[in-house]
Write an enzyme that holds these catalytic residues in place. Sequence first.
Site, PDB file in Angstrom:
ATOM      1  N   ALA A 273       0.843  -1.197   0.000  1.00 21.42           N
ATOM      2  CA  ALA A 273       0.000   0.000   0.000  1.00 21.42           C
ATOM      3  C   ALA A 273       0.875   1.243   0.000  1.00 21.42           C
ATOM      4  O   ALA A 273       2.023   1.211   0.463  1.00 21.42           O
ATOM      5  CB  ALA A 273      -0.927  -0.004   1.215  1.00 21.42           C
ATOM      6  N   ASP A 274       0.320   2.318  -0.515  1.00 17.91           N
ATOM      7  CA  ASP A 274       1.020   3.594  -0.504  1.00 17.91           C
ATOM      8  C   ASP A 274       0.002   4.717  -0.385  1.00 17.91           C
ATOM      9  O   ASP A 274      -1.103   4.616  -0.922  1.00 17.91           O
ATOM     10  CB  ASP A 274       1.845   3.786  -1.777  1.00 17.91           C
ATOM     11  CG  ASP A 274       2.789   4.963  -1.642  1.00 17.91           C
ATOM     12  OD1 ASP A 274       3.784   4.826  -0.897  1.00 17.91           O
ATOM     13  OD2 ASP A 274       2.517   6.020  -2.233  1.00 17.91           O
TER      14      ASP A 274
END
Length: 191
Positions: free
Chosen positions: A68-69
Amino acid sequence: MNTFLLASSSPRRSEFLKQCHYQFFTQPSNVEETFDPTWENDTIVKELARRKAASVAANHPNAVVLGADTIVVHNGKHLGKPANVAEAKTMLMALSNSTHTVYTGVAILHGNKEHVFSDAAKVTFDELTPERLERYLQSGDSLDKAGAYGIQSFGAIFVSRIEGDFYTVAGLPLSKTAKALEKFHIYPNIG
C-alpha cells in the site's frame, strides 16, 4: 491456506489488519518511492503499492502479498513524509484552514494474479494555532506520515471534516481491501 504477507513497515496498516482478525506476517519492502511527476495521483499510489508488493512477492512466490502507498495532495503539490520537524511544520501550516486530498493505493499479488486499486478522500483542517502546532510537533507524531499528520492519532485534533473513507486517510481502505482479499481466499480468522 496461503501465507498472507503485508509488504509494509507501517504500524498503522499492521494494526488495522490485526483489528480485523487477519493472520499475516509483515515483510517491509525496500522500494524507492519515486514516480513520474506527470502521472495522475491515483496512478502514483497504485504503482508504488504494486512495486512494494512485487518486491516482497519476488522472495515469497507462494504468498499473497499486500502493498500500500499513501500520498497527500494540497493545491497540486505532493506532500510525502517530512524529512524533519521544520519540513513537517511547513506542510502543516500549508494544510491549515484548507482542504486537501489523500490518495491510498493497494496492490495484492499472488503468483500471476494481481488486484490493484486506489481510493481518495478529502480532509479539511481547522486553522492551526501556533500553540496547537507546536504541541503536535513536539509529540514526534508528524515525522513518519505523508502530509506530516496521522488522522488516527494526535493529528486528528486538526481535522474538521472528512469526505470519504477514514481508513483511506489513515493508509488502508479496509472495506475495499477486505473485498479484494476475498478474491485471493484471504479472510479474517474468527474461529
